[in-house]
Each structure stands twice: as structure tokens, then as C-alpha cells.
Design an enzyme around this catalytic site. Structure first.
Site, mmCIF file in Angstrom:
data_model
loop_
_atom_site.group_PDB
_atom_site.id
_atom_site.type_symbol
_atom_site.label_atom_id
_atom_site.label_comp_id
_atom_site.label_asym_id
_atom_site.label_seq_id
_atom_site.Cartn_x
_atom_site.Cartn_y
_atom_site.Cartn_z
ATOM 1 N N ARG A 1 63.393 9.516 -2.964
ATOM 2 C CA ARG A 1 64.831 9.427 -2.697
ATOM 3 C C ARG A 1 65.456 8.324 -3.527
ATOM 4 N NH1 ARG A 1 66.578 8.225 2.804
ATOM 5 N NH2 ARG A 1 64.801 6.830 2.794
ATOM 6 N N SER B 1 55.126 3.218 -1.810
ATOM 7 C CA SER B 1 54.196 3.255 -0.674
ATOM 8 C C SER B 1 52.801 3.711 -1.074
ATOM 9 C CB SER B 1 54.765 4.138 0.440
ATOM 10 O OG SER B 1 55.956 3.566 0.913
ATOM 11 N N ASP C 1 57.135 0.362 2.739
ATOM 12 C CA ASP C 1 58.050 0.851 3.776
ATOM 13 C C ASP C 1 58.082 -0.031 5.023
ATOM 14 O OD1 ASP C 1 55.478 1.584 4.420
ATOM 15 O OD2 ASP C 1 55.905 3.690 4.783
#
Length: 459
Positions: A78, A144, A197
Site C-alpha cells: 500500500r 515486514s 508493523d
């Protein structure tokens, strides 16, 4: 009757093996605290990595300006744009699927594709790709995958996980790779922060509430990050940060201890997993595994009793066919005849015609497995609270834990069990100074917020 008795025996054994009385949870919390201290002492000193994030300032709501985030952690990534200037923020975002061939190609192709999507996202603003109000654009990068960080803006890739396998990126600085790719695309943007994250969850919580000092993810996987005093980190080299603080990414999923209530089902799941003898704590508490633990219990019952009737056990033997959302739906079934349980058994396991008593057994198994998970997660949180000297009856300092992840967000009975275990472990009085809040989208929003807190124009 014989069939029911056999099933009851399996459930009784499960209940006993999964028991988490307060004394046991206290032991888990103490072991967690001990492992944290060992991990802060020196690299490799503990089962949990206690990674220094180099985030020494968390956002506090005073940040202003336009910031970006890139959230890469799976087959989609994203890009986000966040206008800061007050607590009411509405990120704009776009999700992009990564073509499969790029996940096993080379680093330049993958980062080139990502930078190209970022360039399109910036171009859609209707502004130039250059400076913004006299400033260079700044971006927070949530990556991540396991990295070895050496600063807030650099980290070398240790190994890929999930579906990625790009050999020439291993051992390379992922920020440098992204920065080079952005320059080739004509995007004048600086990576101000590289985070994971869990650190993002802590930041997203901190932006809205200055008392947030711990961030936890309870979803498909599980991890925790928290604010540590810099002088309590022996392995931190060089000059201590001006803030006196440092965010630590615990990587608590790899925690293990003789205090943990481990069953035959957990042992079998671990042995058959892709990473045997690793991530033991995560395998007990995270959403990826709870459904499969329940499936394994049901398989044993089916092999020792006939309460499910004459069934084909092919589905029951299929790993991960029962997912955590399925056991949540069954656990929360309030219909008089437990209709949802019947539907889930038929839909997922091809088990039909069950009696109400049998469905009640299934609900009880879901309850035992989920309660253990939630209570162990609470013990882990208490270990962190105690490590930072909070949560005692005499300490009135407010301690807030920001939690993200579908397990906490969508599984009501899990959340209730976690919250009640915290009160049980901390005591009624001390628990009044400890709060929990949902932190949505830490992995995306948190990256932009940390970029703002570490902006070259603010510091």
C-alpha cells in the site's frame, strides 16, 4: 453414551493441559521479562531478538505537513498519503498487487515496480513530482520482513519470508534499494523512517494518546514493541538519544518457556510446521494457528468416538482447513440450536447431522483454545509492563497498550478474556492505571507518523 464419554475425556484432558491459572501466567510474565532483559544485554542473548528500532521519538499529535507511507509485507503493498495538522486525519491510500514473477526476480525489478506505483500515486495529486511547499517529500517505509537495522533510515535484509525469494536483495540495504528506484522514477522523496508493523502500531496509538507506551499485534501473527529507557539497553552502542528513549521491537513470537501450557496438539502442529521449534509463543496465541489447533482436537475426538457419525475424515485431516474466523463464528453462536456451529462443521469439515450436545462440545473446545491464547497474550503484555516498572499498585502512571490485528479487533470473546486476565494479573487497583485501545492500521498510518516525528524539517 460410550461415544459421548470418549469425547468428554478428550475435552477434559484438553482443559487440564490448556489451564492458565494466575500462578502459571505470573510465571509466563516473569519468564518474558527475564528474556527481554537478556535480549537487551547483547545480540543473541535471548530467544526473543529485542531489536533496536532506532525510533527514539514517537509522534505526539503536534506534527504538521504532508507525509507518505509505503507498507510492504505481503503479496500486496500500500501507498498512503497523510496530511497532518490535528488529531482528525484521513489517510488516502492505494493498494497494489505485486505480480508473482517479481516476487522471485531481482531487487531492481521489485523496487522499480514499487517506485513506479508510488510515482503514479504522487502524480495523481495534481502537483509536481518535485518539492512540496519548498520541502522534499518524506516517506515512512514499513517493511515486514527480517532486517538488521543500523539506523532509523537503514536496514539490511536478513531473509525473505512469505512468498518472496529475491536472492540479490538479501544482505542489501532495503532503504537504499528503494531510494535508488525512486530516483530512477523521478520521485524526489526521502525515506525518513524504516519500521516494522508493530512499531507502527505503537506510533499510531501514541499519536492519539501520549500514554501509549506498548504496541501489540494480535492477528495472523503476533508481536509487541514498547518504549524502553535508552540507558537500560546495554547493547545500544554510541551516544544515547536526546529523548532518553528507544522503541524496542521484541519479536516476542519466538518466546518459549517451560511455563507455557503446551499440548500434544501444539507439539504436532510445531513438528509439522515450516519452522519447527521456532515461534512457539506465536503458535500458541496467534490467529494463524488457533483454528488448526481446534481441528486437531476434533480429529482426535473423531478417531476415538462416533459423536460426529460415520464421516469421511479427509477434510478433518487437512491442515489449516479450519480458520480462526470459523472458530470465532462458532464460539459466538447464540442461536438456540447452535445453527452456526452446524453450518461451519458442514461447510469446512463435511460433518453433518450433529446433535446439539455435540455442537456444545465443539463450542467448548473453541473456548478452551481461545481462552488460553488470550490469557497468554495478557501474560506477555504484563511481562512488558513489569519490565518498564509500570502496573504496580503504587505507580499511578497511566499505561496504555495500543493493539491492532483481526484477532483482537473481530474476536469479542478473545478480547474479553485478554482484558479480564490483565485485571487478574495486575490486581484490581493497579489495573485501573492500565488501559487498552484499538490502534487501526498501524502498519500504514504508523509509518507516515514516524516519518513525521523524524522529519528533517522538524528535528
Amino acid at each position: 453414551m460410550v461415544a459421548a464419554a470418549a469425547a468428554e475425556r478428550v475435552v477434559a484432558e484438553l482443559r487440564e493441559q490448556c489451564a492458565t491459572p494466575a500462578a502459571r501466567l505470573d510465571g509466563v510474565a516473569a519468564a518474558m521479562e527475564e528474556e527481554m532483559r537478556a535480549g537487551l544485554e547483547h545480540e543473541g542473548g535471548s530467544k526473543i531478538k529485542m531489536i533496536i528500532s532506532y525510533v527514539d521519538n514517537l509522534p505526539n499529535g503536534s506534527e504538521e505537513g504532508l507525509f507518505y507511507a509505503l507498507d510492504l509485507g505481503g503479496t500486496n503493498f500500500r501507498v498512503l498519503r497523510v496530511q497532518l495538522g490535528g488529531k482528525d486525519i484521513k489517510p488516502e491510500s492505494r493498494e497494489v498487487s505485486i505480480p508473482p514473477h517479481l516476487m522471485s526476480g531481482n531487487a531492481a525489478e521489485l523496487f522499480g515496480f514499487i517506485a513506479s506505483a508510488l510515482a503514479k500515486f504522487v502524480a495523481d495529486e495534481g502537483r509536481s513530482n518535485g518539492v512540496l511547499n519548498g520541502r522534499q517529500r518524506e516517506l515512512g517505509f514499513t517493511f515486514s520482513f527480517p532486517v538488521r537495522q543500523s539506523s532509523i533510515t537503514s536496514g539490511t535484509l536478513i531473509k525473505w519470508t512469505k512468498a518472496f525469494s529475491i536472492d540479490d536483495a538479501v544482505g542489501e540495504d532495503v532503504v537504499a534499494e528503494l531510494q535508488t528506484a525512486m530516483e530512477k522514477q523521478g520521485v524526489d522523496m526521502r525515506v525518513s523512517a524504516l519500521i516494522n508493523d508493530t512499531v507502527g502500531t505503537l506510533a499510531a496509538g501514541s499519536y492519539y494518546d501520549e500514554d501509549v507506551v506498548i504496541g501489540v499485534i494480535l492477528g495472523t501473527g503476533s508481536n509487541a514493541a514498547y518504549v524502553e529507557k535508552a540507558n537500560a539497553i546495554p547493547k545500544l552502542e554510541g551516544e544515547l538519544p536526546k529523548s532518553g528513549n528507544m522503541v524496542i521491537n521484541t519479536e516476542w513470537g519466538n518466546f518459549s518457556s517451560s511455563c507455557l501450557p503446551i499440548t500434544e496438539y501444539d507439539q504436532a502442529l510445531d513438528e509439522e510446521s515450516l519452522n519447527p521449534r521456532e515461534q512457539i509463543f506465536e503458535k500458541l496465541i496467534s490467529g494463524m494457528y488457533l483454528g488448526d489447533i481446534v481441528r486437531r482436537v476434533l480429529l482426535k475426538i473423531a478417531s476415538q468416538s462416533s459423536i460426529f457419525g460415520d464421516i469421511n475424515r479427509t477434510k478433518l485431516k487437512t491442515h489449516f482447513i479450519l480458520r480462526t474466523p470459523d472458530i470465532s463464528a462458532m464460539h459466538h453462536d447464540e442461536t438456540p440450536d447452535l445453527r452456526v456451529v452446524a453450518e461451519k462443521l458442514e461447510e469446512n469439515l463435511k460433518i453433518t447431522g450433529t446433535s446439539l450436545e455435540t455442537r456444545k462440545v465443539v463450542v467448548e473446545i473453541c473456548d478452551i483454545v481461545t481462552s488460553r491464547s488470550a490469557r497468554l497474550a495478557a501474560a506477555g503484555i504484563v511481562g512488558i509492563i513489569r519490565k518498564i516498572g509500570r502496573g504496580t499498585a503504587g505507580n499511578k502512571e497511566k499505561t496504555v497498550i495500543a493493539i491492532d490485528g483481526g484477532l483482537f479487533k473481530h474476536y469479542g470473546k478473545f478480547r474479553q478474556s485478554l482484558e479480564s486476565a490483565l485485571v487478574e494479573l495486575l490486581g484490581e487497583e493497579a489495573s485501573k492505571s492500565v488501559g487498552i485501545k484499538l490502534a487501526n492500521d498501524g502498519s500504514g498510518l504508523g509509518a507516515a507518523l514516524i516519518a513525521a516525528a523524524h522529519s528533517q524539517y522538524i528535528n
